[in-house]
Design an enzyme around this catalytic site. Structure first.
Site, PDB file in Angstrom:
ATOM      1  N   ASN A  70      -7.956  -0.914   1.656  1.00  0.00           N
ATOM      2  CA  ASN A  70      -7.113  -0.730   0.468  1.00  0.00           C
ATOM      3  C   ASN A  70      -6.054   0.330   0.671  1.00  0.00           C
ATOM      4  O   ASN A  70      -6.242   1.306   1.412  1.00  0.00           O
ATOM      5  CB  ASN A  70      -7.962  -0.424  -0.785  1.00  0.00           C
ATOM      6  CG  ASN A  70      -8.113   1.063  -1.053  1.00  0.00           C
ATOM      7  OD1 ASN A  70      -7.231   1.706  -1.611  1.00  0.00           O
ATOM      8  ND2 ASN A  70      -9.233   1.632  -0.611  1.00  0.00           N
ATOM      9  N   MET A  72      -4.252   1.456  -2.354  1.00  0.00           N
ATOM     10  CA  MET A  72      -3.892   1.485  -3.780  1.00  0.00           C
ATOM     11  C   MET A  72      -2.729   2.443  -4.041  1.00  0.00           C
ATOM     12  O   MET A  72      -1.915   2.218  -4.928  1.00  0.00           O
ATOM     13  CB  MET A  72      -5.081   1.949  -4.631  1.00  0.00           C
ATOM     14  CG  MET A  72      -6.351   1.118  -4.500  1.00  0.00           C
ATOM     15  SD  MET A  72      -6.152  -0.564  -5.029  1.00  0.00           S
ATOM     16  CE  MET A  72      -6.028  -0.343  -6.774  1.00  0.00           C
ATOM     17  N   LEU A  74      -3.147   5.529  -5.098  1.00  0.00           N
ATOM     18  CA  LEU A  74      -3.547   6.404  -6.215  1.00  0.00           C
ATOM     19  C   LEU A  74      -2.842   6.081  -7.525  1.00  0.00           C
ATOM     20  O   LEU A  74      -2.385   6.980  -8.241  1.00  0.00           O
ATOM     21  CB  LEU A  74      -3.341   7.878  -5.836  1.00  0.00           C
ATOM     22  CG  LEU A  74      -4.378   8.386  -4.846  1.00  0.00           C
ATOM     23  CD1 LEU A  74      -3.926   9.694  -4.228  1.00  0.00           C
ATOM     24  CD2 LEU A  74      -5.735   8.549  -5.496  1.00  0.00           C
ATOM     25  N   ASN A 127     -10.135  15.550  -4.914  1.00  0.00           N
ATOM     26  CA  ASN A 127      -9.942  14.547  -3.866  1.00  0.00           C
ATOM     27  C   ASN A 127      -9.003  15.145  -2.829  1.00  0.00           C
ATOM     28  O   ASN A 127      -7.791  15.165  -3.005  1.00  0.00           O
ATOM     29  CB  ASN A 127      -9.365  13.267  -4.478  1.00  0.00           C
ATOM     30  CG  ASN A 127      -9.059  12.218  -3.430  1.00  0.00           C
ATOM     31  OD1 ASN A 127      -9.290  12.431  -2.241  1.00  0.00           O
ATOM     32  ND2 ASN A 127      -8.536  11.082  -3.857  1.00  0.00           N
ATOM     33  N   CYS A 130      -7.431  11.650   0.488  1.00  0.00           N
ATOM     34  CA  CYS A 130      -6.833  10.320   0.517  1.00  0.00           C
ATOM     35  C   CYS A 130      -5.855  10.191   1.684  1.00  0.00           C
ATOM     36  O   CYS A 130      -4.933  10.988   1.810  1.00  0.00           O
ATOM     37  CB  CYS A 130      -6.116  10.017  -0.791  1.00  0.00           C
ATOM     38  SG  CYS A 130      -5.744   8.273  -0.917  1.00  0.00           S
ATOM     39  N   ILE A 192     -18.452  10.036   1.961  1.00  0.00           N
ATOM     40  CA  ILE A 192     -17.140  10.117   2.558  1.00  0.00           C
ATOM     41  C   ILE A 192     -16.123   9.294   1.769  1.00  0.00           C
ATOM     42  O   ILE A 192     -16.489   8.356   1.079  1.00  0.00           O
ATOM     43  CB  ILE A 192     -17.142   9.618   4.035  1.00  0.00           C
ATOM     44  CG1 ILE A 192     -17.628   8.169   4.132  1.00  0.00           C
ATOM     45  CG2 ILE A 192     -17.966  10.527   4.911  1.00  0.00           C
ATOM     46  CD1 ILE A 192     -17.498   7.554   5.520  1.00  0.00           C
TER      47      ILE A 192
END
Ligand SMILES: Cc1cc2nc3c(=O)[nH]c(=O)nc-3n(C[C@H](O)[C@H](O)[C@H](O)COP(=O)(O)O)c2cc1C
Length: 306
Positions: A70, A72, A74, A127, A130, A192
């Site tokens: 993916n 995305m 965010l 986070n 990413c 993870i």
């Protein structure tokens, strides 16, 4: 035998050790509700940024034999609208919710923390990991000891809630990074995040499957990497770990516990087994405990530390 999946996380009693991982059910409070109705013990929000983000142009998710890829990007409604959904969820549930936030520098993480402080969230997750957002230049914050230490330390100074640092698997030395988060005051680790990034190619069209070309891997193909990194980290730190990465069946969850996870995140498996996956995995954990004579989760042995 009377068996129980009740446990606790950072002092909060929970009815199941299963955590809805960040991003998988989006940001609407109905997505959190449906997860707990189906057996999740804790839910995590989509990672929220200061401003709303559209995310990348599609296709943003591709399936392959080992799991999902993916990119995305965010996509999220921004911290203000996102926290409204969290507060709405807390009006009808006392199940703990983790507010996940994402930024690329300490100042923005502090601004996000100030917003979360005013919400009804239970925990704050940073986070740091990413890998697929352009303004990170592809390098996760969690790849730098100093960045991890400085961000966690600054956030801890102002956060009203316990702070969880979400780490990237895409680093050279996970133990040093985890210790940097712990020494900065992190209350727990979450690991993870997705592995890679990687790529898939549409051979008929002769182009990458994802519009963004590259994406993070999740699902069963990453489980061995997750188990190894969680076990190494568990051997080196004294704070609890939310262990995730490829957990699809009860046996995967047991492996996470044996590797040292305190609770277990479920993400991509929702795609494969439906939202009922939480109840199904709870039931499979029960069955494992029954077959092996474990009365509660704490009786399940952990591996000897490294
Ligand atoms: C579609 C999708 C969206 C995700 N969004 C986020 C996110 O917003 N924040 C985050 O920290 N992790 C995000 N993740 C990573 C998951 O929370 C999890 O760490 C990872 O997928 C590994 O677990 P799994 O194999 O059980 O999915 C996302 C994963 C997927 C598949």
């Amino acid at each position: 035998m009377q068996k129980s999946l009740k446990t606790e996380f950072l002092g909060r009693p929970i009815t199941s050790p299963l955590v809805l991982s960040a991003g998988v059910m989006g940001m609407a409070f109905s997505g959190f509700n449906i997860s707990i109705e189906n057996g999740a013990g804790i839910v995590t929000s989509k990672s929220l940024t200061l401003e709303p983000r559209m995310g990348h142009k599609g296709p943003v998710v591709a399936e392959f034999e080992g799991g999902l890829l993916n990119c995305m990007g965010l996509c999220n409604p921004g911290i203000v609208d996102g926290l409204t959904e969290i507060d709405q969820f807390k009006k009808c549930s006392d199940i703990p919710i983790i507010a996940s936030v994402f930024a690329t520098n300490t100042i923005d993480f502090l601004k996000l923390t100030s917003h979360v402080n005013k919400s009804k969230a239970d925990f704050l997750e940073l986070n740091l990991s990413c890998p697929n957002v352009f303004d990170e230049f592809g390098i996760p914050l969690a790849a730098s000891l100093e960045e991890v230490h400085n961000i966690v330390k600054a956030v801890k100074q102002i956060s009203k809630f316990p702070v969880i640092a979400k780490l990237s698997p895409n680093v050279y030395d996970i133990v040093s990074i985890a210790k940097a988060a712990e020494s900065a005051g992190a209350d727990a680790l979450c690991m993870i995040n997705t592995v890679g990034p990687g790529m898939l190619i549409d051979t008929k069209m002769v182009k990458p499957v994802l519009f963004n070309k590259f994406g993070g891997l999740s699902g069963s193909c990453i489980k061995p990497i997750a188990l190894k990194l969680i076990y190494q980290t568990y051997s080196a730190v004294n704070i609890p770990i939310i262990g995730m990465g490829g957990v699809t069946y009860g046996e995967d969850a047991i492996e996470m516990l044996m590797a040292g996870a305190a609770v277990i995140g479920v993400g991509t498996a929702v795609h494969y087994r439906g939202i009922e996956v939480f109840n199904k995995i709870n039931e499979e954990i029960f069955e494992f405990m029954e077959e092996n004579g474990y009365k509660d989760l704490n009786n399940i042995p952990r591996l000897e530390k490294l």
